[in-house]
Design a protein around this motif. Structure first.
Motif, PDB file in Angstrom:
ATOM      1  N   ALA A  36      10.155   5.432  14.684  1.00 39.11           N
ATOM      2  CA  ALA A  36      11.324   6.285  14.918  1.00 39.11           C
ATOM      3  C   ALA A  36      12.172   6.481  13.665  1.00 39.11           C
ATOM      4  CB  ALA A  36      12.179   5.715  16.053  1.00 39.11           C
ATOM      5  N   LYS A  37      12.513   5.410  12.966  1.00 46.56           N
ATOM      6  CA  LYS A  37      13.378   5.542  11.789  1.00 46.56           C
ATOM      7  C   LYS A  37      12.762   6.450  10.732  1.00 46.56           C
ATOM      8  CE  LYS A  37      14.120   1.064  11.242  1.00 46.56           C
ATOM      9  NZ  LYS A  37      14.641  -0.219  10.748  1.00 46.56           N
ATOM     10  N   SER A  38      11.490   6.235  10.432  1.00 44.20           N
ATOM     11  CA  SER A  38      10.864   7.050   9.386  1.00 44.20           C
ATOM     12  C   SER A  38      10.660   8.488   9.857  1.00 44.20           C
ATOM     13  CB  SER A  38       9.549   6.427   8.924  1.00 44.20           C
ATOM     14  OG  SER A  38       8.616   6.388   9.971  1.00 44.20           O
ATOM     15  N   GLU A  39      10.410   8.701  11.132  1.00 45.52           N
ATOM     16  CA  GLU A  39      10.220  10.067  11.620  1.00 45.52           C
ATOM     17  C   GLU A  39      11.544  10.844  11.644  1.00 45.52           C
ATOM     18  OE1 GLU A  39       7.693  10.730  14.978  1.00 45.52           O
ATOM     19  OE2 GLU A  39       6.211   9.275  14.264  1.00 45.52           O
ATOM     20  N   ILE A  46      12.317  17.249   5.572  1.00 41.74           N
ATOM     21  CA  ILE A  46      11.563  18.495   5.687  1.00 41.74           C
ATOM     22  C   ILE A  46      12.499  19.697   5.758  1.00 41.74           C
ATOM     23  CG2 ILE A  46      10.145  19.878   7.283  1.00 41.74           C
ATOM     24  CD1 ILE A  46       8.633  17.215   7.896  1.00 41.74           C
ATOM     25  N   TYR A  47      13.553  19.571   6.545  1.00 45.91           N
ATOM     26  CA  TYR A  47      14.464  20.689   6.718  1.00 45.91           C
ATOM     27  C   TYR A  47      15.583  20.704   5.674  1.00 45.91           C
ATOM     28  CZ  TYR A  47      12.063  21.880  10.991  1.00 45.91           C
ATOM     29  OH  TYR A  47      11.106  22.267  11.896  1.00 45.91           O
ATOM     30  N   GLU A 118      12.689  23.269  16.395  1.00 43.47           N
ATOM     31  CA  GLU A 118      12.207  24.651  16.373  1.00 43.47           C
ATOM     32  C   GLU A 118      12.890  25.475  15.293  1.00 43.47           C
ATOM     33  OE1 GLU A 118      12.356  26.737  20.061  1.00 43.47           O
ATOM     34  OE2 GLU A 118      10.731  25.558  20.923  1.00 43.47           O
ATOM     35  N   THR A 119      14.195  25.257  15.121  1.00 47.20           N
ATOM     36  CA  THR A 119      14.962  26.111  14.207  1.00 47.20           C
ATOM     37  C   THR A 119      15.277  25.441  12.874  1.00 47.20           C
ATOM     38  OG1 THR A 119      17.113  25.343  14.995  1.00 47.20           O
ATOM     39  CG2 THR A 119      16.090  27.202  16.178  1.00 47.20           C
ATOM     40  N   GLY A 120      15.240  24.116  12.834  1.00 49.71           N
ATOM     41  CA  GLY A 120      15.625  23.391  11.632  1.00 49.71           C
ATOM     42  C   GLY A 120      17.129  23.291  11.460  1.00 49.71           C
ATOM     43  N   GLN A 121      17.861  23.848  12.391  1.00 53.92           N
ATOM     44  CA  GLN A 121      19.321  23.810  12.341  1.00 53.92           C
ATOM     45  C   GLN A 121      19.838  22.544  13.028  1.00 53.92           C
ATOM     46  OE1 GLN A 121      21.179  26.307  10.747  1.00 53.92           O
ATOM     47  NE2 GLN A 121      19.107  26.848  10.113  1.00 53.92           N
ATOM     48  N   LYS A 122      21.036  22.139  12.615  1.00 57.81           N
ATOM     49  CA  LYS A 122      21.659  20.997  13.275  1.00 57.81           C
ATOM     50  C   LYS A 122      22.195  21.413  14.625  1.00 57.81           C
ATOM     51  CE  LYS A 122      22.878  17.559  10.115  1.00 57.81           C
ATOM     52  NZ  LYS A 122      23.921  16.785   9.523  1.00 57.81           N
TER      53      LYS A 122
END
Length: 133
Positions: A36-39, A46-47, A118-122
């Motif tokens: 979980a932490k690394s993901e 990535i974003y 999906e969007t990469g937005q917060k």
């Protein structure tokens, strides 16, 4: 009846560290709970969206009159209910679920990644307390 609570956090890792220490059961949505932490970090990288809010800390607690914290069947049921609630509320977020049975009521801590997959937005979540009937 269950109650929920949510607030923002500047550290997803700190939330995971706290929640996994006392967990009797754990599961995840859109992530492998063992990593979980690394993901969470990978998605932020990535974003390109590290930001101040990395995750949201949420908790859903169940009445001891409904579920016994020491009963393995009740533990399994509560984790499944929590997973369904968070899957509906945050279908495009990473969610790490950690069930605790160290109080009179079974409760599940959720670490919700701040980035929409999906969007990469917060996503923006306002701190709330809710009763679920």
């Amino acid at each position: 009846m269950a109650t929920t609570h949510i607030k923002r956090s500047t550290s997803a890792s700190r939330l995971v560290n706290y929640a996994e220490k006392r967990a009797v059961k754990q599961d995840g949505l859109n992530l492998d709970i063992q990593y979980a932490k690394s993901e969470f970090k990978q998605v932020r990288d990535i974003y390109g969206n590290p930001g101040r809010t990395q995750a949201y800390a949420s908790r859903i607690a169940f009445s001891p009159l409904e579920f016994n914290p020491k009963d393995p069947h009740d533990q399994t049921t509560v984790l499944a209910v929590a997973k369904e609630v968070y899957a509906k509320a945050y279908p495009n977020q990473q969610v790490a679920l950690y069930e605790h049975a160290d109080t009179d009521s079974l409760h599940v801590h959720a670490v919700i990644g701040a980035i929409n997959l999906e969007t990469g937005q917060k996503c923006t979540v306002i701190g709330i307390n809710t009763v679920i009937t």
